[in-house]
Each structure stands twice: as C-alpha cells, then as structure tokens.
Design a protein around this motif. Sequence first.
Motif, PDB file in Angstrom:
ATOM      1  N   LYS A 158      38.631   7.992  45.888  1.00  0.00           N
ATOM      2  CA  LYS A 158      37.559   8.918  46.091  1.00  0.00           C
ATOM      3  C   LYS A 158      37.889   9.849  45.184  1.00  0.00           C
ATOM      4  N   ARG A 159      39.058  10.203  44.977  1.00  0.00           N
ATOM      5  CA  ARG A 159      39.505  11.365  43.766  1.00  0.00           C
ATOM      6  C   ARG A 159      39.018  11.030  42.492  1.00  0.00           C
ATOM      7  N   SER A 160      39.158   9.486  42.059  1.00  0.00           N
ATOM      8  CA  SER A 160      38.881   8.866  40.865  1.00  0.00           C
ATOM      9  C   SER A 160      37.299   9.038  40.626  1.00  0.00           C
ATOM     10  N   ARG A 161      36.585   8.700  41.686  1.00  0.00           N
ATOM     11  CA  ARG A 161      35.167   8.728  41.733  1.00  0.00           C
ATOM     12  C   ARG A 161      34.669  10.072  41.410  1.00  0.00           C
ATOM     13  N   GLU A 162      35.253  11.192  42.088  1.00  0.00           N
ATOM     14  CA  GLU A 162      34.939  12.461  41.953  1.00  0.00           C
ATOM     15  C   GLU A 162      35.211  12.993  40.589  1.00  0.00           C
TER      16      GLU A 162
END
Length: 192
Positions: A158-162
């Motif tokens: 999720k952090r990578s996508r954000e």
Amino acid sequence: MNIYSVNLSGPAPWGFRLQGGKDFSMPLTVSRLTPGGKAAQAGVGVGDWVVSISDTNAEDMTHVEAQNQIRAATDSLTLTLSKAFKAGDQKMENLDKHGLRMENLPCFIPNDRSKKRLIQDTEDWQPRTGTTQSRSFRMLAQLTGTDYMQDPDDEILKRSREKFLTEIQSPRYARLRDWHHDRSARALNIKS
C-alpha cells in the motif's frame, strides 16, 4: 513423471508448506520450504506434487485431509512426490498451427465428480471469523516449521502504491514528462 520418496524423521516441524487439494480442484503441491529444514535437506522442491502421504494416495485428499495426515505422523513422515519441472524441461511441438502440446508436464483436469463435489461443498459456505482461520494457519505453520515465513505485507504494498501515485502527481514528474514529449515531438519533426 519423475517420482521419488522421502522419509523425514520426526518429530515435526517437517519444514514445508502445502497448497491445493481436491477441494481447490488443484493437486497438492509443496508451496514453501524452510531453508535448512527437514524437507529441504531431503531434496523436496517447491512446486513438487504430493503423490502420497504415509502410503495414502493424496490425489483425492482435500487440503485439510492432507494436513491431518501430516499431523498424524509423529515419529516419521513418508512422502512420495513428483518433481516439478524447471523451465526448459518441457518439450513443445506445434499442432496444426492451433496450439502447443507440452510433453512431460503433469496436469490436473478436474472431472465432473470433483466439480459436483466442490459445488456441493460450497453451497452453504459462510466466511469464518478471522481468529478461527488464523489459528489453524498458525498451527499448520508451526507443524511444518514455516511459522517465521511471511507473505508480502499488504501495508508495504500500500505504501509503495501511494508513493508511486504521489510521484506521478509531482511537479518533477510533470517536467520530466513534458521534456520527454517535447523531445519526442522534435525528433519526429526533424525526420519529417
């Protein structure tokens, strides 16, 4: 098929994790190995198909039945497996320009009986609470010696996508995109 047997000395953990089963319409296969664990030391490979567990045919076993058969083995666990093929092991040939046939590649084709059973077994299915499923997975992980392994962390994904979404909305990204498009347009104009 390249079939082989291993005899793992007990007690558990055995050092592997299974996936599939008749209830998933997939053959039972080894999905993970504990590095240096009993299964890895015996030469078991990720992707190998489980043919039998303690001399019991595994072809018609559900995932839970396979787990129970493994749990029942206390002093030793005997597995008969079929080696997974590595890239390049398969021989492909063209068939009338309509497709490819692969030799030496095991396949599982569910029959009507297994499809019917799967439908019957799932008609009244209700999702379980998270604790029931988590507890059974923790127990299996402890028995197979893979409790330290983790699946990809949803939070990290999720952090990578954000971060990616933030980057493509930044002024720096816009400048780079515009520069690239301008340069491509100039290159096309020069060639015309």
